[in-house]
Design a protein around this motif. Structure first.
Motif, PDB file in Angstrom:
ATOM      1  N   PRO A 168       7.730   2.410  -5.353  1.00  0.00           N
ATOM      2  CA  PRO A 168       7.598   2.645  -3.908  1.00  0.00           C
ATOM      3  C   PRO A 168       7.177   1.365  -3.201  1.00  0.00           C
ATOM      4  O   PRO A 168       6.506   0.503  -3.777  1.00  0.00           O
ATOM      5  CB  PRO A 168       6.499   3.717  -3.837  1.00  0.00           C
ATOM      6  CG  PRO A 168       6.538   4.399  -5.172  1.00  0.00           C
ATOM      7  CD  PRO A 168       6.941   3.333  -6.157  1.00  0.00           C
ATOM      8  N   ALA A 169       7.559   1.244  -1.939  1.00  0.00           N
ATOM      9  CA  ALA A 169       7.328  -0.001  -1.211  1.00  0.00           C
ATOM     10  C   ALA A 169       5.858  -0.397  -1.193  1.00  0.00           C
ATOM     11  O   ALA A 169       5.514  -1.570  -1.414  1.00  0.00           O
ATOM     12  CB  ALA A 169       7.854   0.146   0.217  1.00  0.00           C
ATOM     13  N   ALA A 170       4.950   0.560  -0.941  1.00  0.00           N
ATOM     14  CA  ALA A 170       3.523   0.235  -0.880  1.00  0.00           C
ATOM     15  C   ALA A 170       3.021  -0.251  -2.230  1.00  0.00           C
ATOM     16  O   ALA A 170       2.258  -1.222  -2.323  1.00  0.00           O
ATOM     17  CB  ALA A 170       2.729   1.454  -0.422  1.00  0.00           C
ATOM     18  N   THR A 171       3.446   0.404  -3.291  1.00  0.00           N
ATOM     19  CA  THR A 171       3.047   0.003  -4.641  1.00  0.00           C
ATOM     20  C   THR A 171       3.566  -1.395  -4.953  1.00  0.00           C
ATOM     21  O   THR A 171       2.852  -2.235  -5.511  1.00  0.00           O
ATOM     22  CB  THR A 171       3.598   1.003  -5.674  1.00  0.00           C
ATOM     23  OG1 THR A 171       3.030   2.291  -5.424  1.00  0.00           O
ATOM     24  CG2 THR A 171       3.266   0.578  -7.089  1.00  0.00           C
ATOM     25  N   ARG A 173       4.261  -3.796  -2.863  1.00  0.00           N
ATOM     26  CA  ARG A 173       3.539  -4.802  -2.071  1.00  0.00           C
ATOM     27  C   ARG A 173       2.198  -5.129  -2.697  1.00  0.00           C
ATOM     28  O   ARG A 173       1.804  -6.303  -2.774  1.00  0.00           O
ATOM     29  CB  ARG A 173       3.349  -4.310  -0.628  1.00  0.00           C
ATOM     30  CG  ARG A 173       4.606  -4.396   0.229  1.00  0.00           C
ATOM     31  CD  ARG A 173       4.270  -4.250   1.699  1.00  0.00           C
ATOM     32  NE  ARG A 173       3.705  -2.941   2.001  1.00  0.00           N
ATOM     33  CZ  ARG A 173       4.433  -1.871   2.335  1.00  0.00           C
ATOM     34  NH1 ARG A 173       5.762  -1.970   2.410  1.00  0.00           N
ATOM     35  NH2 ARG A 173       3.852  -0.716   2.605  1.00  0.00           N
ATOM     36  N   ILE A 174       1.483  -4.108  -3.157  1.00  0.00           N
ATOM     37  CA  ILE A 174       0.189  -4.330  -3.808  1.00  0.00           C
ATOM     38  C   ILE A 174       0.362  -5.192  -5.050  1.00  0.00           C
ATOM     39  O   ILE A 174      -0.350  -6.184  -5.259  1.00  0.00           O
ATOM     40  CB  ILE A 174      -0.460  -2.978  -4.180  1.00  0.00           C
ATOM     41  CG1 ILE A 174      -0.922  -2.254  -2.915  1.00  0.00           C
ATOM     42  CG2 ILE A 174      -1.623  -3.180  -5.149  1.00  0.00           C
ATOM     43  CD1 ILE A 174      -1.372  -0.828  -3.170  1.00  0.00           C
ATOM     44  N   ARG A 177       1.253  -8.885  -4.172  1.00  0.00           N
ATOM     45  CA  ARG A 177       0.111  -9.681  -3.684  1.00  0.00           C
ATOM     46  C   ARG A 177      -0.773 -10.108  -4.850  1.00  0.00           C
ATOM     47  O   ARG A 177      -1.210 -11.268  -4.916  1.00  0.00           O
ATOM     48  CB  ARG A 177      -0.711  -8.861  -2.684  1.00  0.00           C
ATOM     49  CG  ARG A 177      -0.023  -8.616  -1.341  1.00  0.00           C
ATOM     50  CD  ARG A 177      -0.863  -7.701  -0.487  1.00  0.00           C
ATOM     51  NE  ARG A 177      -0.153  -7.197   0.662  1.00  0.00           N
ATOM     52  CZ  ARG A 177      -0.264  -5.960   1.131  1.00  0.00           C
ATOM     53  NH1 ARG A 177      -1.078  -5.091   0.531  1.00  0.00           N
ATOM     54  NH2 ARG A 177       0.409  -5.576   2.195  1.00  0.00           N
ATOM     55  N   CYS A 201      -6.374  -3.367  -1.589  1.00  0.00           N
ATOM     56  CA  CYS A 201      -6.498  -1.991  -2.081  1.00  0.00           C
ATOM     57  C   CYS A 201      -7.727  -1.883  -2.966  1.00  0.00           C
ATOM     58  O   CYS A 201      -8.461  -2.858  -3.160  1.00  0.00           O
ATOM     59  CB  CYS A 201      -5.258  -1.597  -2.878  1.00  0.00           C
ATOM     60  SG  CYS A 201      -5.017  -2.600  -4.354  1.00  0.00           S
ATOM     61  N   ALA A 209      -0.841   0.196  -9.558  1.00  0.00           N
ATOM     62  CA  ALA A 209       0.363  -0.424  -8.977  1.00  0.00           C
ATOM     63  C   ALA A 209       0.879  -1.561  -9.858  1.00  0.00           C
ATOM     64  O   ALA A 209       2.088  -1.698 -10.072  1.00  0.00           O
ATOM     65  CB  ALA A 209       0.048  -0.946  -7.577  1.00  0.00           C
TER      66      ALA A 209
END
Length: 277
Positions: A168-171, A173-174, A177, A201, A209
């Protein structure tokens, strides 16, 4: 390399590092979970080797082929007390791309291999021939011909479209980073709280993630970055003790333990193989 336990390994590396090969027998050796920047194609000669890759357990028996994509996390060990013997070649993505471009007479997309274990006698035969040429000192022209034949047959017979679901996009991104923070300063002793802040996070969300995106924990990933840096320094001729100090390991024995667990050979054997080219 023999360690007195029945385990042994013989290693070869090209001048530019784009092509590596190892012939080994392992009874007790256990690979720590790791990945390679290369494609890794192996053939089991004897026994059974067991490993986990892409969330599933696999076993390669005699005559079977192993195919890892770049950055495919995996481990490995003997499936029984008799151990296993195998040959493996590691090919840089640029090398594979160049071979495929020569075959197709145009720029070719990099292949992906869905199945980590393949029961294909043709591929096994091609890999054994290429491997024997690399470790046996065959003329460069013969090595290049076998390399082209092996890469071509692997792609024709085994390459598939990717089937791994995207994170998933949020995962993603984490994980990205955190990955950038580790790559920016791989020798930093980064606490989990600091890495979580960099990723934006919680510590738990970071671990989950990162594991999903990269198949290993952040600490394993950081150690792998340090070991890859150690390989580069060893290939340049740096003394092993200096390499250990310069890549974040406590001492030479600490580097050696982890180097063997990731790559199957000692830093000394790796350094000698490069010096002999």
């Amino acid at each position: 390399m023999r360690d007195g336990t029945g385990d042994w390994a013989r290693y070869w590396r090209s001048d530019d590092g784009a092509l590596e090969a190892m012939h080994a027998h392992f009874e007790r050796h256990v690979y720590h979970r790791h990945s390679h920047e290369t494609y890794s194609f192996g053939v089991t000669e004897d026994g059974h080797q067991a490993f986990t890759c892409r969330g599933a357990a696999h076993t390669s028996a005699a005559g079977m082929v192993i195919a890892f994509n770049p950055d495919d996390p995996h481990d490995g060990h003997a499936a029984d007390a008799l151990g296993f013997t195998y040959r493996i070649v590691h090919l840089g993505p640029d090398l594979v791309s160049g071979v495929l471009a020569d075959i197709a007479d145009r720029r070719a997309a990099l292949p992906l291999f869905d199945a980590p274990v393949l029961d294909d006698p043709v591929l096994a035969r091609n890999l054994r021939a290429l491997h024997a040429a690399l470790l046996g000192g065959a003329p460069a022209l013969r090595r290049d011909e076998l390399l082209t034949a092996t890469v071509g047959s692997m792609v024709r017979r085994a390459a598939t479209a990717p089937v791994r679901p995207a994170a998933p996009a949020a995962t993603a991104r984490i994980a990205e980073r955190a990955r950038r923070r580790l790559h920016d300063a791989p020798l930093d002793d980064v606490p989990a709280d600091e890495l979580a802040r960099a990723a934006g996070c919680s510590r738990f969300a970071l671990y989950r993630a990162f594991q999903k995106a990269h198949g290993m924990s952040p600490s394993d990933y950081q150690r792998q970055l340090r070991l890859r840096a150690a390989r580069a320094l060893l290939a340049s001729g740096e003394p092993i003790g200096d390499v250990a100090a310069g890549t974040g390991f406590a001492d030479q024995s600490h580097l050696t333990r982890w180097f063997v667990r990731y790559f199957g050979v000692t830093p000394g054997a790796f350094r000698r193989a490069h010096a002999e080219q």
